[in-house]
Scaffold this active site. Structure first.
Site, PDB file in Angstrom:
ATOM      1  N   SER A  50       0.859  -1.179   0.000  1.00  0.00           N
ATOM      2  CA  SER A  50       0.000   0.000   0.000  1.00  0.00           C
ATOM      3  C   SER A  50       0.893   1.225   0.000  1.00  0.00           C
ATOM      4  O   SER A  50       2.099   1.112   0.182  1.00  0.00           O
ATOM      5  CB  SER A  50      -0.900   0.021   1.236  1.00  0.00           C
ATOM      6  OG  SER A  50      -1.730   1.166   1.246  1.00  0.00           O
TER       7      SER A  50
ATOM      8  N   ARG B 172      -0.239  -3.973  -6.898  1.00  0.00           N
ATOM      9  CA  ARG B 172      -1.475  -4.579  -6.373  1.00  0.00           C
ATOM     10  C   ARG B 172      -2.665  -3.839  -6.950  1.00  0.00           C
ATOM     11  O   ARG B 172      -2.629  -2.622  -7.155  1.00  0.00           O
ATOM     12  CB  ARG B 172      -1.514  -4.470  -4.835  1.00  0.00           C
ATOM     13  CG  ARG B 172      -2.671  -5.232  -4.165  1.00  0.00           C
ATOM     14  CD  ARG B 172      -2.483  -6.716  -4.295  1.00  0.00           C
ATOM     15  NE  ARG B 172      -3.431  -7.479  -3.489  1.00  0.00           N
ATOM     16  CZ  ARG B 172      -4.592  -7.964  -3.932  1.00  0.00           C
ATOM     17  NH1 ARG B 172      -4.969  -7.719  -5.175  1.00  0.00           N
ATOM     18  NH2 ARG B 172      -5.364  -8.666  -3.138  1.00  0.00           N
TER      19      ARG B 172
ATOM     20  N   CYS C 192      -0.223  -6.260 -17.298  1.00  0.00           N
ATOM     21  CA  CYS C 192       0.412  -7.040 -16.231  1.00  0.00           C
ATOM     22  C   CYS C 192       1.682  -6.328 -15.768  1.00  0.00           C
ATOM     23  O   CYS C 192       2.546  -6.004 -16.592  1.00  0.00           O
ATOM     24  CB  CYS C 192       0.751  -8.442 -16.719  1.00  0.00           C
ATOM     25  SG  CYS C 192       1.714  -9.390 -15.514  1.00  0.00           S
TER      26      CYS C 192
ATOM     27  N   CYS D  24       4.409 -13.975 -11.226  1.00  0.00           N
ATOM     28  CA  CYS D  24       3.180 -13.336 -10.736  1.00  0.00           C
ATOM     29  C   CYS D  24       3.354 -12.742  -9.339  1.00  0.00           C
ATOM     30  O   CYS D  24       3.789 -13.424  -8.406  1.00  0.00           O
ATOM     31  CB  CYS D  24       2.051 -14.361 -10.728  1.00  0.00           C
ATOM     32  SG  CYS D  24       0.477 -13.737 -10.120  1.00  0.00           S
TER      33      CYS D  24
ATOM     34  N   CYS E  76      -1.216  -9.543  -8.080  1.00  0.00           N
ATOM     35  CA  CYS E  76      -1.912  -8.253  -8.072  1.00  0.00           C
ATOM     36  C   CYS E  76      -3.367  -8.381  -8.507  1.00  0.00           C
ATOM     37  O   CYS E  76      -4.170  -7.513  -8.211  1.00  0.00           O
ATOM     38  CB  CYS E  76      -1.180  -7.243  -8.961  1.00  0.00           C
ATOM     39  SG  CYS E  76      -1.369  -7.526 -10.730  1.00  0.00           S
TER      40      CYS E  76
ATOM     41  N   CYS F  16      -4.822  -9.099 -14.093  1.00  0.00           N
ATOM     42  CA  CYS F  16      -5.200  -9.883 -15.280  1.00  0.00           C
ATOM     43  C   CYS F  16      -6.624 -10.397 -15.161  1.00  0.00           C
ATOM     44  O   CYS F  16      -7.388 -10.373 -16.136  1.00  0.00           O
ATOM     45  CB  CYS F  16      -4.224 -11.027 -15.487  1.00  0.00           C
ATOM     46  SG  CYS F  16      -4.086 -12.165 -14.086  1.00  0.00           S
TER      47      CYS F  16
END
Length: 619
Positions: A117, A366, A563, A588, A591, A594
């Protein structure tokens, strides 16, 4: 194959000639279903795998029974919401001298490792949860001392005054490394007796015969990529509870199932999202201004693409800054790359002067819920509740959701406690249905806060875009404080917003210079992302033909650009004729972009083995 005699099943589409569907019933017995070549069962809500047919799919001695355990409350997700709920439950149990077993599962290897965050924390909920948080050593080391807001053009900055009462005013807030704060919350929870299980990925929702939620099951581990069991194969475990709280974060994969199962989104708008990208830098100490908060809108995005930036100066014992870029996923140009927009933004003269001579030490990304009040689903159902960023309590104009996520978890705990500790709990279902949680939400400051800002995000959908939205905020919000007698609507599903590539202008991005801007793969390396390579893919396609036939043909393969981790790329077929979509699942960062933005809605994100994914250190 759904709700058959053998239980509800989920499959992944492995490329095999002959397949066996392996699923367990309520007694954990294993059933093998022969499937004709090319035939696949539909996605269900419980978990099983398609395994390659081998001479002995499960060798003698492989334990196939799934262990089950009972708790009063099970919580999925060790973020601010889940931990606050767990803490509040144990606080109430201690106050009233009640025995209460609370279990929390978290897919990251440790609490906070998947947390990302900004983060500028509003301490309102923390003050309620732990009035003595300073004495307890909460890692809130940087009170905000200065607020800057800018509209950027390509070369210049237009300052915008931060008037009291505007959502972006950060007086009284703290700049934090949220992963460290969440780790601290985990320590407080464990001290109170919460059982925390990091490294366990909740893979499926379990149901009672009456349809209420029974609990969750973690995924099987030790399965090879081809679907065969490895020497270390272990069945997942089940956790049953009177109430299960789902605090998976934005676009949780179990929440997606619950929305369908209980029709929770029947009376709200579709959720709309953004992607947030973040880096952590060590900068020249002479440029360091601990407590300074900087936000900007404008360049490099055009006026009709929602987004903006942040740059926060931390006071953590060294000259650290956290910086990031947010792009609304309702953008229309398939050539847009949020990652490259972020890299380009760092070259703006106003930003570059802070970063020049510095060193980038971390990267992550994210998705964020941006729908707010209009997009809130029903959050209670028989046997369970949704808390935190899973249903979407983020205050978008503030760019803050930690305080609302924590408060939602606390409200859930306060509604649950008298029900689960009652001598003779009255419920029409085997899993307790507690609608009081939703009632309490609507009476809380969360609801008032989200209602007041409900029109700010959708006000950007006008001819003037960004500037029209800013005018709306300045006139209607600042004067009326959200009391205008109308509620604006969002544009709809983010996946439906892309225009065909032939209608859009390609975006020429400058090459990274390796000093301020960087390439994608070197960035992913800084996220600490790692997955066990020999495991079934957690990024699955419902139809293998769609990426080339639709996404590449119409939108020029936008998954290559939206992505933030280089997971998707189109490569030539081995024959040299045509293309195929290659999925680099090991990259990956979880997040979920996709799953949200894919214009065909053909990608389904499911959990990999527990502990896989990024290893953020205080992002």
């Amino acid at each position: 194959m759904e709700n058959s005699a053998s239980g509800t099943c989920t499959s992944t589409a492995l490329h095999v000639e002959t397949e066996l569907l392996v699923c367990s019933d309520a007694s954990h017995n294993i059933t093998l279903h022969n499937l004709p070549q090319g035939q696949r069962p539909t996605m269900g809500s419980a978990g099983c795998w398609l395994y390659r047919q081998l001479p002995t799919p499960f060798q003698p001695g492989v334990e196939m029974e799934r262990f089950a355990d009972e708790a009063d409350v099970v919580i999925v997700g060790g973020g601010p919401a889940g931990l606050s709920a767990a803490i509040r439950l144990k606080q109430l149990a201690k106050e009233q001298e009640k025995e209460l077993r609370v279990c929390l599962v978290e897919k990251a290897s440790q609490i906070g490792a998947h947390t990302l965050s900004g983060a500028c924390l509003e301490p309102s909920a923390l003050n309620e949860l732990f009035p003595d948080w300073k004495e307890r050593g909460a890692p809130l080391n940087t009170p905000v001392t200065e607020d800057l807001f800018s509209i950027l053009t390509e070369k210049h900055r237009i300052p915008v005054p931060m008037l009291p009462g505007l959502p972006m005013n950060n007086h009284g807030n703290y700049i934090v490394r949220l992963g460290h704060f969440v780790h601290w919350l985990g320590e407080q929870a464990e001290e109170l007796g919460v059982e925390i299980y990091p490294g366990y990925a909740a893979a499926e929702v379990l149901f009672h015969e009456d349809g209420s939620v029974k609990g969750i099951a973690t995924n099987d581990v030790g399965i090879a990529k081809d679907g065969s069991p490895k020497d270390v194969f272990e069945r997942g475990m089940e956790l049953h509870a009177k109430v299960t709280l789902f605090g998976e974060g934005c676009h949780g994969h179990l929440a997606k199932q619950l929305y369908r199962q209980f029709n929770l989104r029947e009376n709200c708008e579709p959720q709309t999202y953004a992607i947030g990208l973040k880096e952590l830098w060590v900068i020249d100490e002479k440029k360091w201004r601990p407590g300074r908060v900087e936000h900007s809108v404008g360049w490099p995005l055009n006026r009709n693409t929602y987004g903006g930036s942040f740059l926060y100066h931390l006071n953590e014992g060294e000259p650290l800054v956290a910086l990031g870029f947010v792009v609304g996923l309702d953008y229309t140009n398939p050539y847009l790359s949020p990652f490259r927009e972020f890299q380009r933004w760092k070259h703006h003269p106003f930003v570059a002067k802070t970063l020049e001579g510095g060193t980038r030490i971390a990267y992550g990304a994210r998705a964020l819920n941006e729908g707010g009040y209009q997009c809130l689903p029903k959050v209670t159902f028989p046997g369970g509740m949704l808390i935190g960023c899973s249903p979407g309590f983020m205050n978008v104009p503030k760019i803050k959701g930690t305080h609302t996520a924590m408060k939602s978890g606390m409200l859930a705990a306060e509604a649950i406690f008298p029900k689960v500790t009652a001598e003779d709990p009255a419920s029409e279902t085997a899993g307790l249905h507690i609608p009081e949680y939703e009632d309490n939400l609507k009476k809380s400051w969360i609801w008032k806060e989200l209602y007041a800002v409900r029109n700010i995000r959708p006000s950007f959908h006008n001819y003037f875009g960004l500037y029209g939205g800013m005018v709306y905020t300045g006139v209607f919000y600042w004067i009326l404080r959200g009391k205008e007698p109308w509620t604006l609507k969002h544009a709809g599903l983010d996946s439906a917003q892309l225009k065909p590539a032939k209608e859009c202008t390609p975006i020429e991005y400058p090459k990274p210079d390796g000093k301020l801007s960087f390439d994608l793969l070197s960035s992913v390396a800084l996220s600490g992302t790692n997955h066990e390579g020999d495991q079934p893919p957690h990024l699955t396609l419902k139809d293998d033909s769609i990426p080339v036939a639709n996404n590449l043909a119409i939108y020029d393969g936008p998954e290559q650009r939206f992505c933030p981790a280089g997971v998707y790329e189109y490569v030539p077929l081995e024959t040299g004729e045509g293309m195929r979509l290659q999925i680099n699942a090991q990259n990956c960062v979880h997040c979920k972009t996709c799953d949200i933005k894919d214009p065909s809605q053909n990608i389904n994100w499911v959990v990999p083995e527990g502990s896989g994914g990024p290893a953020y250190n205080g992002l």
